[in-house]
Scaffold this active site. Structure first.
Site, PDB file in Angstrom:
ATOM      1  N   HIS A  78      44.256  39.825  46.524  1.00  0.00           N
ATOM      2  CA  HIS A  78      45.399  40.727  46.644  1.00  0.00           C
ATOM      3  C   HIS A  78      45.185  41.651  47.833  1.00  0.00           C
ATOM      4  O   HIS A  78      44.048  42.016  48.166  1.00  0.00           O
ATOM      5  CB  HIS A  78      45.582  41.523  45.359  1.00  0.00           C
ATOM      6  CG  HIS A  78      46.262  40.746  44.272  1.00  0.00           C
ATOM      7  ND1 HIS A  78      47.214  41.296  43.443  1.00  0.00           N
ATOM      8  CD2 HIS A  78      46.142  39.459  43.886  1.00  0.00           C
ATOM      9  CE1 HIS A  78      47.640  40.380  42.587  1.00  0.00           C
ATOM     10  NE2 HIS A  78      47.003  39.257  42.836  1.00  0.00           N
ATOM     11  N   GLU A  80      45.499  44.828  48.591  1.00  0.00           N
ATOM     12  CA  GLU A  80      44.742  46.074  48.486  1.00  0.00           C
ATOM     13  C   GLU A  80      43.242  45.816  48.420  1.00  0.00           C
ATOM     14  O   GLU A  80      42.438  46.552  48.996  1.00  0.00           O
ATOM     15  CB  GLU A  80      45.181  46.864  47.246  1.00  0.00           C
ATOM     16  CG  GLU A  80      46.613  47.343  47.278  1.00  0.00           C
ATOM     17  CD  GLU A  80      47.600  46.368  46.633  1.00  0.00           C
ATOM     18  OE1 GLU A  80      48.642  46.813  46.134  1.00  0.00           O
ATOM     19  OE2 GLU A  80      47.318  45.154  46.644  1.00  0.00           O
ATOM     20  N   ARG A  84      40.392  46.855  51.228  1.00  0.00           N
ATOM     21  CA  ARG A  84      39.226  47.646  50.845  1.00  0.00           C
ATOM     22  C   ARG A  84      37.930  46.929  51.214  1.00  0.00           C
ATOM     23  O   ARG A  84      36.985  47.543  51.724  1.00  0.00           O
ATOM     24  CB  ARG A  84      39.293  47.940  49.343  1.00  0.00           C
ATOM     25  CG  ARG A  84      38.122  48.745  48.810  1.00  0.00           C
ATOM     26  CD  ARG A  84      37.143  47.858  48.069  1.00  0.00           C
ATOM     27  NE  ARG A  84      35.957  48.564  47.623  1.00  0.00           N
ATOM     28  CZ  ARG A  84      34.934  47.987  47.026  1.00  0.00           C
ATOM     29  NH1 ARG A  84      34.963  46.675  46.784  1.00  0.00           N
ATOM     30  NH2 ARG A  84      33.875  48.679  46.675  1.00  0.00           N
ATOM     31  N   CYS A 133      50.065  46.066  41.850  1.00  0.00           N
ATOM     32  CA  CYS A 133      50.374  45.303  40.646  1.00  0.00           C
ATOM     33  C   CYS A 133      49.736  45.971  39.434  1.00  0.00           C
ATOM     34  O   CYS A 133      48.773  46.720  39.536  1.00  0.00           O
ATOM     35  CB  CYS A 133      49.880  43.865  40.785  1.00  0.00           C
ATOM     36  SG  CYS A 133      48.078  43.677  40.839  1.00  0.00           S
ATOM     37  N   CYS A 280      45.471  45.693  40.561  1.00  0.00           N
ATOM     38  CA  CYS A 280      45.223  46.635  41.653  1.00  0.00           C
ATOM     39  C   CYS A 280      45.416  48.076  41.190  1.00  0.00           C
ATOM     40  O   CYS A 280      44.719  48.973  41.666  1.00  0.00           O
ATOM     41  CB  CYS A 280      46.136  46.322  42.832  1.00  0.00           C
ATOM     42  SG  CYS A 280      45.689  44.792  43.707  1.00  0.00           S
TER      43      CYS A 280
END
Length: 483
Positions: A78, A80, A84, A133, A280
């Site tokens: 995903h 995010e 990161r 999400c 997330c």
């Protein structure tokens, strides 16, 4: 104050300047985008400098059966999470420079031996083109826009193995006629794209035109509460594909606003099988307490690295849902030691929509393009000198063949094994007299050993789990014993 539209435009421009490889097919494929920005406030100036240091796209996760005990598969793609993990690569590079005696614009020596802290005036911002999400995406429905993450599909509609049970290298679900399509590739890259070096921008600080509600006034629904409160006057809510973790409250599945429970932990949907990846929303809530630097870099950092601001692009959005998901679930956590604390980031929304969002893709779709689907590839770009770009599909380097699976050629630069090796190179570059105390044991060998040796991080994680997330699934130690 940070202007959310300027943040969004800077991220979208950074995406546009990436090479074509791994990007969605316009009008047919969509994806999500996230980025980490370094924010530098000058002490004698009314401006801030914003620089994208990591960017990610993606919507996919692998199922638990595909997870590898060697740590060589990227489990969660995903956007995010990709952003990161790319930022971790950036932080390791910056720490390399610091421990080697080179000048670092990011870190300066801290009081404790072997520890470092951010330079004065430096902070980090997380941008995401859509609400995360999970819990943050359960927002009042004001239009017909679809959910940011695709729902789980049955194995019969998305085959992942061949007749012998071997993994197939596919980057997308089948289109019309059952034909699998890969994102188009362009191998030609400019010099600028190869080096990944881009200038940052300086912006004057100003108050955004958007009226941002006070997070303190956000909803305080308890875990398991249904989102059908009559006083909210909500007829329906946007739904998330993430499923409630076992052992806790389940979704009521009532029609309309009572479909979901709110405030609960959720796992991301997989392609035909369950995943072990938390949503997330849940991961960002955890980062809000433990920091996004993770256990390994906590060895070197005196202070926790939080996102001081979270900016969301144009999409269905609720300030209350964002605050509930990212802040309120952990707001009561106490007895945190070692500099850990509950961070309440500034939550902002931009009015600029990502050009490859699902909504924009549906608007651009033309007959004959086949059905609209999420892009199967995930892109990572970060501001590092060596291999800034990493494109993956199904947890491996995009385009690899089955015969190279299990070799370095197939590994994403963001998988646990690669990040662990990068961390070990940082340890090796550190003068033995300058090693942090937590790394002076001779009994550290595996990834698991190094994570557990970060005692202050593990103690804070234990408190967070006990007080806020008792149902958070525990990692299988057998998947973390690689070296």
């Amino acid at each position: 104050m940070i202007n959310p539209d300027e943040v969004a435009e800077l991220c979208y421009e950074r995406f546009r300047r990436l090479p074509r490889r791994g990007k969605p097919e316009p009008g047919r494929e969509w994806t999500l985008l996230a980025a980490v920005l370094r924010i530098t406030r000058r002490p004698s100036s009314d401006s801030v400098e914003m620089e994208v240091v990591s960017m990610g796209t993606g919507t996919k996760c692998i199922g638990k059966a595909a997870m590898s005990p060697a740590g060589d598969v990227l489990n969660d793609s995903h956007a995010e999470v990709i952003a990161r993990r790319g930022c971790i690569r950036y932080l390791i590079q910056e720490l390399h420079g610091a421990v080697s005696g080179r000048c670092s614009s990011l870190f300066c020596p801290a009081d404790q031996r072997g520890k470092w802290r951010l330079q004065p005036g430096v902070s980090f911002l997380l941008f995401t083109s859509h609400t995360p999400c999970g819990d943050a995406s359960i927002v009042p429905m004001t239009d017909s826009q679809s959910q940011p993450c695709p729902p789980a599909t049955s194995m019969s509609s998305c085959e992942e193995t061949d007749g012998e049970g071997n993994l197939k290298r596919k980057a997308e679900e089948p289109g019309e006629g059952g034909v699998f399509k890969l994102p188009r590739l362009e191998e030609k890259e400019t010099k600028e794209e190869e080096t990944g070096q881009f200038e940052s921008r300086t912006y004057p600080t100003e108050t955004p035109d958007k009226d941002v509600s006070d997070p303190a006034a956000a909803s305080r629904l308890q875990p398991g509460d249904s989102a059908d409160c009559e006083h909210l006057r909500v007829r329906d809510v946007h739904r998330t594909g993430a499923k409630c973790v076992p052992g806790g409250p389940a979704d009521p599945l009532h029609p309309g606003a009572g479909y979901h429970s709110t405030g609960v932990l959720r796992v991301k949907p997989g392609r035909g099988e369950p995943t072990l990846s938390l949503s997330c929303s849940d991961k960002m809530a955890r980062w809000g307490v433990l920091g996004f630097q993770g256990a390994l870099l906590s060895h070197y950092l005196e202070e926790v690295l939080h996102f001081s601001t979270v900016v969301v692009g144009k999409c269905p959005y609720s300030q209350e849902a964002m605050n509930r998901a990212l802040v309120m679930r952990c707001s009561h956590v106490s007895d945190l030691l070692g500099g850990f604390s509950v961070c309440s980031p500034l939550l902002l929304q931009s009015g600029l929509e990502f050009p490859f969002s699902q909504n924009q893709t549906e608007l651009q779709h033309r007959g004959g393009q086949g059905r609209i689907s999420p892009c199967g590839a995930a892109i990572s770009w970060c501001n590092v000198a060596d291999q800034p770009l990493d494109v993956t599909a199904n947890g491996y380097k995009h385009g690899v063949t089955k015969k190279v699976l299990g070799t370095p050629k197939a590994r994403s630069l963001l998988c646990k094994l690669e990040l662990f090796h990068s961390f070990l190179s940082l340890v090796a570059a550190t003068d033995p007299s300058a090693l942090p105390d937590s790394l002076r044991s001779g009994e550290l060998h595996t990834y698991w050993d190094y994570k557990q040796a970060s005692q202050s991080y593990q103690q804070a994680w234990q408190q967070l789990r006990l007080q806020a997330f008792p149902l958070w699934p525990r990692s299988d130690r057998n998947l973390l014993l690689f070296h």
